[in-house]
Write a protein that holds these residues in place. Structure first.
Motif, PDB file in Angstrom:
ATOM      1  N   ARG A 265       0.810  -1.219   0.000  1.00  0.00           N
ATOM      2  CA  ARG A 265       0.000   0.000   0.000  1.00  0.00           C
ATOM      3  C   ARG A 265       0.854   1.285   0.000  1.00  0.00           C
ATOM      4  N   PRO A 266       1.910   1.428   0.816  1.00  0.00           N
ATOM      5  CA  PRO A 266       2.720   2.649   0.773  1.00  0.00           C
ATOM      6  C   PRO A 266       3.352   2.890  -0.596  1.00  0.00           C
ATOM      7  N   LEU A 267       3.830   1.806  -1.222  1.00  0.00           N
ATOM      8  CA  LEU A 267       4.414   1.960  -2.556  1.00  0.00           C
ATOM      9  C   LEU A 267       3.352   2.435  -3.540  1.00  0.00           C
ATOM     10  N   ARG A 268       2.161   1.839  -3.434  1.00  0.00           N
ATOM     11  CA  ARG A 268       1.080   2.221  -4.334  1.00  0.00           C
ATOM     12  C   ARG A 268       0.719   3.698  -4.143  1.00  0.00           C
ATOM     13  N   GLU A 269       0.667   4.162  -2.913  1.00  0.00           N
ATOM     14  CA  GLU A 269       0.321   5.555  -2.636  1.00  0.00           C
ATOM     15  C   GLU A 269       1.356   6.493  -3.262  1.00  0.00           C
ATOM     16  N   ARG A 270       2.651   6.171  -3.118  1.00  0.00           N
ATOM     17  CA  ARG A 270       3.695   7.033  -3.670  1.00  0.00           C
ATOM     18  C   ARG A 270       3.667   7.042  -5.197  1.00  0.00           C
ATOM     19  N   LEU A 271       3.538   5.849  -5.785  1.00  0.00           N
ATOM     20  CA  LEU A 271       3.544   5.768  -7.242  1.00  0.00           C
ATOM     21  C   LEU A 271       2.352   6.509  -7.831  1.00  0.00           C
ATOM     22  N   PHE A 272       1.161   6.275  -7.269  1.00  0.00           N
ATOM     23  CA  PHE A 272      -0.032   6.915  -7.813  1.00  0.00           C
ATOM     24  C   PHE A 272       0.034   8.436  -7.659  1.00  0.00           C
ATOM     25  N   ALA A 273       0.591   8.913  -6.557  1.00  0.00           N
ATOM     26  CA  ALA A 273       0.715  10.357  -6.367  1.00  0.00           C
ATOM     27  C   ALA A 273       1.553  10.982  -7.481  1.00  0.00           C
ATOM     28  N   VAL A 274       2.634  10.315  -7.847  1.00  0.00           N
ATOM     29  CA  VAL A 274       3.494  10.818  -8.928  1.00  0.00           C
ATOM     30  C   VAL A 274       2.780  10.722 -10.263  1.00  0.00           C
ATOM     31  N   LEU A 275       2.168   9.571 -10.534  1.00  0.00           N
ATOM     32  CA  LEU A 275       1.508   9.387 -11.831  1.00  0.00           C
ATOM     33  C   LEU A 275       0.334  10.334 -12.011  1.00  0.00           C
ATOM     34  N   GLY A 276      -0.300  10.774 -10.910  1.00  0.00           N
ATOM     35  CA  GLY A 276      -1.439  11.672 -11.003  1.00  0.00           C
ATOM     36  C   GLY A 276      -1.058  13.123 -11.202  1.00  0.00           C
ATOM     37  N   VAL A 277       0.227  13.428 -11.154  1.00  0.00           N
ATOM     38  CA  VAL A 277       0.694  14.813 -11.317  1.00  0.00           C
ATOM     39  C   VAL A 277       1.619  14.956 -12.506  1.00  0.00           C
ATOM     40  N   SER A 278       2.485  13.949 -12.720  1.00  0.00           N
ATOM     41  CA  SER A 278       3.574  14.106 -13.689  1.00  0.00           C
ATOM     42  C   SER A 278       3.477  13.097 -14.836  1.00  0.00           C
ATOM     43  N   ALA A 279       3.058  13.605 -15.988  1.00  0.00           N
ATOM     44  CA  ALA A 279       3.065  12.762 -17.184  1.00  0.00           C
ATOM     45  C   ALA A 279       4.492  12.401 -17.567  1.00  0.00           C
ATOM     46  N   ALA A 280       5.422  13.328 -17.355  1.00  0.00           N
ATOM     47  CA  ALA A 280       6.815  13.098 -17.752  1.00  0.00           C
ATOM     48  C   ALA A 280       7.452  11.990 -16.931  1.00  0.00           C
ATOM     49  N   LEU A 281       7.233  11.984 -15.619  1.00  0.00           N
ATOM     50  CA  LEU A 281       7.811  10.917 -14.801  1.00  0.00           C
ATOM     51  C   LEU A 281       7.113   9.590 -15.076  1.00  0.00           C
ATOM     52  N   GLY A 282       5.828   9.634 -15.451  1.00  0.00           N
ATOM     53  CA  GLY A 282       5.146   8.405 -15.855  1.00  0.00           C
ATOM     54  C   GLY A 282       5.804   7.821 -17.085  1.00  0.00           C
ATOM     55  N   GLU A 283       6.115   8.677 -18.070  1.00  0.00           N
ATOM     56  CA  GLU A 283       6.796   8.199 -19.276  1.00  0.00           C
ATOM     57  C   GLU A 283       8.179   7.649 -18.945  1.00  0.00           C
ATOM     58  N   HIS A 284       8.865   8.305 -17.993  1.00  0.00           N
ATOM     59  CA  HIS A 284      10.191   7.827 -17.589  1.00  0.00           C
ATOM     60  C   HIS A 284      10.084   6.414 -17.002  1.00  0.00           C
ATOM     61  N   LEU A 285       9.054   6.202 -16.171  1.00  0.00           N
ATOM     62  CA  LEU A 285       8.894   4.869 -15.574  1.00  0.00           C
ATOM     63  C   LEU A 285       8.548   3.820 -16.625  1.00  0.00           C
ATOM     64  N   VAL A 286       7.802   4.220 -17.633  1.00  0.00           N
ATOM     65  CA  VAL A 286       7.479   3.260 -18.702  1.00  0.00           C
ATOM     66  C   VAL A 286       8.772   2.826 -19.385  1.00  0.00           C
ATOM     67  N   ARG A 287       9.694   3.775 -19.561  1.00  0.00           N
ATOM     68  CA  ARG A 287      10.971   3.414 -20.182  1.00  0.00           C
ATOM     69  C   ARG A 287      11.867   2.648 -19.216  1.00  0.00           C
ATOM     70  N   HIS A 288      11.739   2.906 -17.930  1.00  0.00           N
ATOM     71  CA  HIS A 288      12.604   2.282 -16.923  1.00  0.00           C
ATOM     72  C   HIS A 288      11.746   1.760 -15.765  1.00  0.00           C
ATOM     73  N   PRO A 289      10.942   0.732 -16.032  1.00  0.00           N
ATOM     74  CA  PRO A 289      10.019   0.238 -15.004  1.00  0.00           C
ATOM     75  C   PRO A 289      10.730  -0.255 -13.754  1.00  0.00           C
ATOM     76  N   GLY A 290      11.972  -0.635 -13.882  1.00  0.00           N
ATOM     77  CA  GLY A 290      12.695  -1.106 -12.713  1.00  0.00           C
ATOM     78  C   GLY A 290      12.840  -0.035 -11.642  1.00  0.00           C
ATOM     79  N   GLN A 291      12.781   1.246 -12.028  1.00  0.00           N
ATOM     80  CA  GLN A 291      12.931   2.309 -11.030  1.00  0.00           C
ATOM     81  C   GLN A 291      11.705   2.465 -10.139  1.00  0.00           C
TER      82      GLN A 291
END
Length: 982
Positions: free
Chosen positions: A75-101
């Motif tokens: 749950r904590p990981l999900r909260e952090r990830l969703f918070a970023v994805l809900g604000v930053s399209a650019a960091l979402g794209e970065h994670l798509v390229r580097h899902p390991g991060q």
């Protein structure tokens, strides 16, 4: 299809803008554990932009299907990830390229960014020389950098990191990236490069450790050759390293760029060499630097490269930074630069949250200007970051607590908005979007769920308006200019040369001045801190007044009375007009100082000319009447009225000293105030006598103003010449006794000891003078004047007018005496001769023993008496046929006489000038000394003070004396010709 439509409607209700699209994307997240997918959706709708987050999540799951299993159990990981994805399209794209991060978000704390980024480019942190190829190193740098950015954004958006932590970590991350880029540059240069020490100095927000997510990173390069190396070759190598380092950060790669490295703040800007030695930097700053360059250096900090050289650079420029405020026009230059910036961004309007009105720059410029002006003497203000500097300014008393809180709240809010704007696309922007969906994302990211667009817009406008208001208040505070212009020796207040400096400024008693200064500034209290800011400027202002010593003493007395009052010193610090005018008043008038020490609540009146305008008599009377009604006993009631009078006397005195009113207006204001005071005392006296008699007052009572009060020409020292008249309603004996009791009570109440100038009632101009009854009926007055009146009494009645009490009775009295003072056919020759004999006798007998007749403003040649007797003789002779002469005022009589062609304009001008000059001198003496005087001062120092108060130059005492002699000599010539017929 029905199930998809049902899901679409449900998701739309939950908060997805496009329910149908969200339903289709959600279907791709379906797993054998359907409940877990539902849980993911419930968490997604809580973020700033659920649609954006869902889009990025589905793309991430396509790239790495295992991420959903990881999220479902953490749950904590999900909260952090969703918070970023809900604000930053650019960091979402970065994670798509580097899902390991994504796994980085599960780590609470990361290590030193410098070590990590150096390792990413293939360098050993202990000896940073990259082993990877240049292209690979650049990509690796960007990937590692954005992984750190991802981790920080997650903590920021979930509230795990405070604003100050976020900006500090962003700055440190930028410094680490610069270090890694420099390592890449050194590897490119190879082993053949000339050895050189190169330090990278962070400027702007990077230097202050308050960097944004995406911003140009401002730097300055400083280099030194190694021992024995050729300086020219070393600088050439350092320049190549600096250029390569800048390219390493800004070059386009498959992973994009980091940000631009901007070296435009270096000496000579883009026209100057990219790299200089320390000595070259200092030579430039000492000789050529502009004001804005010192403002920029305020935030300088070593961020990469040779740390020892960087520290030496910052230490060397700090001395220049903290003395920059003493440069000519320093404050004005900073203010002008801010205005130029505003002009530059005007096209973007108020939506520019950085450079526009009420934006971040407004706050930063105000704070920096206050720091630079006051920080040269107060090391505690030497902070690089805005919020710590603002807190230090507040603790030191340079900014009010509420103002500091308002600025800090506005700054924090605007910085959070700035971060959210930049996180969306990882682009450098400071302009608020207009699209509703973008505003909704901002509002929800800031915690608003019900009306995110409306509430966000409202908060932004409130903060921007408050920031602009406080910027205008602080940034354009004239006190800053005054403090900046003070020599350091004077500003410190405590140097060995202070005594001589005070004496040079005009203080007669420097040791006493130093004692007052010490009493006001000693200690560590906030009050003492503000006084240490104010006093250097106040001392200079006092020096420009007639009596600097009295000004400083008065300031100490008022400060002792009000020093613990929260608004007092805050008002002086923030409203420079109040402080400067206060200095002038205290250094000019002991009379006004005495009023202020007993009515310190009147200090705010000093703030504007409008506050010093005389209040209408009707408003004063209403306030005085209300004050009387609030008290049960007459003494307390009149005490309250006298307190009101004290404040109004102060208002008039300050307006007079400030040149806002002329001598006629002073007389009217003081006379109306005395009328109101007499009316209030009469009301209180009638109430008391009525209570004691246990019956209504059996008569009507009116107070008739005489003398200067009747002429609306009161001075600060004037008594109230009056007569009391009453009109019985019942038996005359009982009515007279009641009226007598009322008149005596009025005199008693106004003569009671009190900490303000008394208003003494003088009834000696009544029929038979002191031998006659204090109060007469209207009929008694009429009988007396008809049978016994002498010419001087008719002359005295020329000043009579209704002052207080029963207005109807006052009108009856005035109508009755008009026949006496404006006799049909005018007065005869015998009466004229009698008046002339009286005038000559008065000149011979009433002049005080030892007084110089030529300098006596009232009875001397060309003085007040000469002018007034001319006017009154003209009235007695001609008012019956010229109604315009029927006035109680001297100068109005002269103007009417000119209009009626009874007096030549030139003669009237000479008489008017003498009357005005003499009246001003009498008032000036009272203002200066706090006690009355009728003669031009003989004492040289007192005459100098009077001359300065009247507007003469510091050395204009003799000019003042010569002017008075000339004006009165001419007036005397007119008087002898017109009055005596010479």
């Amino acid at each position: 299809m029905p199930r998809i439509e049902s899901t679409a409607a449900r998701l739309a209700k939950l908060g997805f803008a496009d329910g149908a699209r969200a339903a289709r994307l959600a279907a791709t997240l379906a797993t054998p554990e359907a409940g877990e997918a539902e849980e993911l959706l419930r968490d997604l709708v809580r973020v700033a932009d659920p649609d954006l987050a869902l889009t990025s999540l589905t793309r991430l799951a396509e790239r790495d299907p295992g991420v959903l299993r990881t999220l479902s159990g953490d749950r904590p990981l999900r909260e952090r990830l969703f918070a970023v994805l809900g604000v930053s399209a650019a960091l979402g794209e970065h994670l798509v390229r580097h899902p390991g991060q994504t796994a980085l978000l599960a780590v609470p704390e990361l290590g030193d960014p410098r070590d990590e980024l150096l390792r990413a480019v293939g360098a050993d942190p202990a000896a940073p020389e990259p082993r990877a190829g240049a292209g690979d190193a650049l990509v690796a740098l960007r990937v590692a950098y954005r992984g750190r950015l991802l981790h920080l954004a997650a903590r920021d958006l979930t509230g795990a990191a405070a604003h100050a932590e976020v900006t500090a970590e962003l700055s440190d991350l930028a410094g680490a990236a610069l270090e890694a880029a420099l390592a890449i540059a050194r590897a490119e240069a190879g082993d053949d490069a000339e050895p050189v020490r190169l330090a990278v100095i962070g400027m702007g927000k990077c230097g202050a450790r308050e960097l944004n997510y995406i911003s140009d990173v401002d730097v300055v390069f400083v280099a030194e050759p190694h021992d024995g190396a050729d300086e020219t070759k070393a600088l050439r190598t350092a320049t190549r390293l600096a250029q390569a380092m800048m390219r390493a950060c800004s070059a386009a790669t498959p992973e994009g760029a980091l940000w631009e490295v901007d070296a435009g703040l270096r000496p000579e800007g883009r026209s100057g060499p990219l790299v200089r030695t320390l000595a070259s930097h200092l030579a430039y700053y000492r000789r050529w630097a502009k004001t804005w360059e010192f403002q920029a250096l305020l935030k300088a900090r070593p961020v990469a490269g040779d740390a020892e050289l960087g520290a030496a650079y910052v230490a060397a420029v700090n001395d220049l930074v903290w003395s920059a405020a003493t440069r000519e026009n320093f404050v004005e230059d900073v203010q002008a630069m801010r205005r130029r910036v505003e002009e530059h961004v005007r096209a973007e309007g108020e939506r520019q949250i950085k450079l526009g009105p009420g934006g971040l720059r407004d706050i930063e410029f105000a704070v920096q200007l206050l720091q630079l002006v006051h920080g040269r003497l107060d090391p505690l203000l030497r902070r690089k970051a805005t919020l710590p500097a603002l807190a230090a300014l507040s603790r030191g008393g340079y900014v009010g607590r509420e103002d500091a809180r308002g600025l800090a709240e506005a700054y924090t809010f605007l910085r959070r908005v700035e971060h959210l704007l930049q996180l969306y696309r990882l682009r450098r922007t400071h302009v608020l979007p207009a699209a509703e969906e973008d505003l909704r994302r901002l509002g929800r990211a800031l915690g608003t769920q019900v009306d995110p667009v409306g509430e966000f817009t409202g908060r932004w406008r409130r903060h921007a308006m408050e920031a602009r208001r406080l910027h205008e208040k602080l940034f354009y505070r004239p006190l800053l200019q005054a403090v900046a212009r003070l020599p350091e020796s004077e500003a410190r207040l405590s140097t060995s040369a202070a005594m001589a400096r005070l004496e040079a400024l005009g203080y007669v008693d420097p040791p006493g001045a130093l004692r007052h200064i010490a009493a006001l500034t000693s200690g560590v209290s906030r009050r003492a801190a503000i006084q240490r800011t104010l006093l250097p400027v106040m001392l200079d202002w006092f020096a420009g007044t007639p009596d600097p010593d009295a000004g400083l003493l008065g300031f100490r007395q008022v400060s002792d009375k009000l020093g613990s009052t929260p608004w007092y010193l805050r008002l002086l610090r923030d409203e420079t007009a109040v402080a400067s005018r206060m200095a002038r008043v205290l250094g000019t008038s002991r009379y006004a100082t005495g009023l202020l020490t007993h009515a310190p609540e009147a200090v705010p009146l000093l703030g504007s000319d409008a506050d010093l305008a005389a209040r209408p008599a009707a408003a004063l009377l209403a306030e005085a009447t209300a004050a009387v009604s609030r008290h049960d006993d007459a003494e307390s009631a009149v005490g309250a009225v006298r307190a009101l009078r004290r404040k109004e006397l102060f208002r008039t005195a300050v307006a007079d000293i400030s040149g806002l009113i002329d001598i006629e207006q002073v007389g009217v204001a003081l006379s109306e105030l005395n009328d109101v005071t007499i009316q209030a005392a009469l009301d209180a006296a009638i109430a008391k006598v009525t209570l004691e008699r246990r019956a209504p007052l059996p008569t009507r009572v009116a107070v008739i103003a005489m003398g200067r009060l009747g002429g609306m020409e009161c001075s600060y020292a004037s008594d109230a010449d009056v007569m009391f008249v009453h009109a019985p309603a019942e038996a005359e004996r009982d009515a007279t006794d009641a009226a007598f009791a009322v008149a005596n009570e009025v005199r008693r109440l106004l003569a009671l000891p009190a900490p303000d100038p008394p208003l003494l009632i003088d009834p000696d101009l009544r029929p038979e003078g002191r031998q006659g009854p204090l109060v007469r009926t209207l009929a008694s007055y009429a009988a007396y004047y008809a049978r016994w009146s002498s010419p001087w009494e008719s002359q005295a009645l020329l000043r009579a007018r209704f002052s207080a009490g029963d207005a109807g009775l006052g009108a009856e009295f005035t109508e009755m005496i008009d026949r006496i003072r404006y006799p049909a056919g005018g007065i005869g020759d015998d009466a004229v001769r009698e008046i002339r004999r009286l005038k000559a006798r008065m000149e011979a007998e009433r002049l005080p023993r030892g007084a110089d007749p030529a300098l006596h403003t009232k009875l001397g040649p060309g003085g007040l008496s000469d002018v007034e007797w001319v006017a009154q003789l003209l009235q007695l002779r001609h008012a019956h046929e010229h109604p315009s002469l029927r006035t109680t005022r001297t100068l109005e009589t002269l103007r009417a006489a000119v209009a009626a062609e009874l007096l030549g304009p030139a003669d009237a001008e000479e008489l008017t000038g003498a009357w005005r000059f003499a009246s001003r001198i009498r008032d000036a003496i009272m203002l200066i000394k706090g006690r009355p005087g009728d003669s031009v001062p003989v004492d040289v120092r007192e005459r100098r003070l009077a001359a300065r108060t009247l507007g003469y130059a510091p050395d204009g005492s003799e000019d003042f004396l010569n002017d008075y002699r000339r004006v009165t000599r001419r007036a005397r010539q007119v008087m002898e010709r017109v009055f005596y017929g010479s």
